[in-house]
Scaffold this active site. Structure first.
Site: not given
Ligand code: GLA
Length: 531
Positions: A165, A198-200, A222
């Site tokens: 993450d 890393e969510w982009g 998310d």
């Molecule tokens: C981030 C990630 C999620 C999850 C949470 C856990 O938000 O993007 O997919 O793993 O952390 O805390």
């Protein structure tokens, strides 16, 4: 080189490099990700979407999921990885500096859990963050600066998959952080799927540098269990097709199917689009509580086959018109998968052509609807009436035969019926608007070269919400009674009903006769497919 040969050779080189490190001033070059893993998108489970950090995330749950993977046949259809997310650890490292499992949640420890998962013929995955702490506010220790220690611990536990993450990253360059863990994992010598989470977020975007670093990378923030969130992830991810391929996938986040916040239609869209986009299929619902509908979606092997197609091409968008979107996925055997996806709140007809999908030129095509399982043939036009928030997915293959169209307006219409053209989208010069009466009918004269079954598809629209059933007769004999012509959502929403009919050699008469006082649906044509 096979993955295991590579890993063996690599481990030897890495061990030598580590021994030499104290006397070398030149830093070890970063290593490309050649771990041979995830040749198709990973399939499995992760607890996060159903539990977050609540207490029900524990050893019993994860073992229960592994059991269900076997007992419910999920393993048989390809689901392999049983992964745990944030909150598995204690908030502090032990005296040696190692991460420690939370003994309340995981009284037997992680190694025992991984062993249990492995004993079922499945694989086990774990989570940490490329920062000082993970994302949960409780503040579990992260991997930044501890990459090798943590990778070694995971390998010693038998971990097969790491989700890494991005929280609490201290502003350290993302490529640097994610490559450090990639290299640490490689040095363990254990094949471990590496999931970059890393969510982009940072520039340059992870999809532009992810291929030599991870097996998959999150392209979005998310997901939540609602339509707006889910379709938002699909929209962000679908423009990134060129970055995906075997061993390196775009990841629009884990599945919400079965968590209760969307309708079954919306969950089918979710699952369809993830498969079209060659996304990881990580089940995010607590399967111990799942019903038949959820299992039915997750175990649709025709849809799974699109996701797992060995060519590994992510679908591209052929057209996107006011929320009506056509996706096209090129498949290894030359077929196409086409998804007709309706992002709007009312039903609509969505169409494309075989030529637009890049397989034009064949005399006919076989279309298999991968949710209803109905098959039909077409000369190239592909369209369906798609419900609000729904997605129709066809597998399109070239046929050898041909389709002959007989327009309804060229047929014989019983008293009171008219030829109309006031509802757009029909083929030819019009359609038959039959009298609203029992017995109201349309008849076609068709030729068959030889006796035998022929697939006949009737084009129609029914702008009401009531079925308008008909009896089908061939040469004066009723061969099918009460065949449904269900509502299509609008009089301009055209669909088809298909039947295999036994024809005689020479000229045949096919008649559709209404069996209710509403009369027949508006009828457009009868297509006869041969070959
Ligand atoms: C981030 C990630 C999620 C999850 C949470 C856990 O938000 O993007 O997919 O793993 O952390 O805390």
């Amino acid at each position: 080189m096979s993955a295991s040969t590579f890993l063996r050779r690599f481990a030897a080189i890495a061990a030598a490099a580590l021994l030499l490190t104290p006397v070398l001033t030149v830093p070890e070059p970063a290593l490309a990700l050649e771990n041979g893993l995830a040749r198709t998108p990973p399939m499995g489970f992760n607890n996060w979407n159903s539990t977050h950090c609540r207490a029900e995330f524990d050893e019993a749950m994860i073992k229960g999921i592994a059991d269900i993977f076997v007992s419910q046949g999920l393993k048989d259809v390809g689901y392999r990885y049983v992964n745990i997310d944030d909150c598995w650890a204690l908030p502090t490292r032990n005296a040696q500096g190692d991460l420690q499992p939370d003994p309340k949640r995981f009284p037997s420890g992680i190694k025992a859990l991984a062993d249990y998962v492995h004993s079922k013929g499945l694989k086990f995955g774990i989570y940490t963050s490329a920062g000082t702490k993970t994302c949960n506010t409780a503040g579990f220790p992260g991997g930044l600066g501890h990459e090798q220690r943590d990778a070694n611990l995971f390998a010693s536990w038998g971990v097969d998959y790491l989700k890494y993450d991005n929280c609490n990253n201290q502003g350290v360059d993302a490529q640097k952080r994610y490559k450090a863990m990639r290299d640490a994992l490689a040095r363990t010598g254990r094949p471990i799927v590496y999931s970059i989470c890393e969510w982009g977020r940072s520039e340059p975007k992870v999809w532009t540098w992810g291929e030599p670093v991870g097996n998959l990378w999150r392209t979005t923030g998310d997901i939540s269990d609602n339509w707006t969130s889910m379709i938002g992830k699909a929209k962000a991810n679908r423009v990134l097709a060129k970055y995906a391929g075997p061993g390196h996938w775009n990841d629009p986040d884990m599945l919400e199917v079965g968590n209760g916040g969307m309708t079954a239609t919306e969950y089918r869209t979710h699952f369809s689009l993830w498969a079209m986009m060659a996304a990881p299929l990580l089940i995010g619902s607590d399967l111990r509580k799942a019903g038949a509908e959820t299992f039915g979606i997750l175990k649709n092997t025709d849809i799974i086959a699109l996701d797992q197609d060995p060519l590994g091409k992510q679908a591209t968008v052929v057209s996107s018109d006011g929320g009506l979107v056509v996706y096209n996925k090129v498949l290894a055997n030359g077929d196409r998968a086409v998804a007709l996806s309706n992002e709007n709140t009312s039903a609509a007809t969505i169409g494309t052509t075989a030529a637009a999908l890049g397989i034009g030129g064949a005399p006919s095509y076989l279309l298999k609807d991968l949710w209803s399982k109905a098959t039909r043939t077409t000369t190239g036009k592909i369209s369906a009436s798609v419900p609000a928030h729904g997605t129709v997915v066809y597998r399109v293959s070239k046929g050898s035969g041909s389709v002959t169209r007989h327009e309804a307006e060229a047929g014989t219409v019983s008293a009171g019926g008219t030829i109309d053209s006031n509802h757009a989208g029909f083929s030819g010069t019009g359609f038959v608007n039959g009298a609203n009466a029992v017995g109201s009918h349309v008849e076609w004269k068709v030729d068959a070269a030889s006796a035998g079954p022929v697939r006949v598809s009737f084009g129609y629209a029914n702008g009401t919400t009531s079925n308008r059933p008909v009896d089908v007769s061939v040469n004066g004999t009723v061969v099918a009674t009460g065949v449904a012509f269900a509502g299509t959502g609008a009089w301009t929403a055209w669909s088809t009903v298909s039947r295999s009919l036994d024809l005689a050699a020479g000229t045949n008469t096919i008649r559709l006769t209404a069996t209710t006082p509403d009369g027949p649906a508006n009828l457009d044509y009868a297509d006869l497919a041969t070959g």
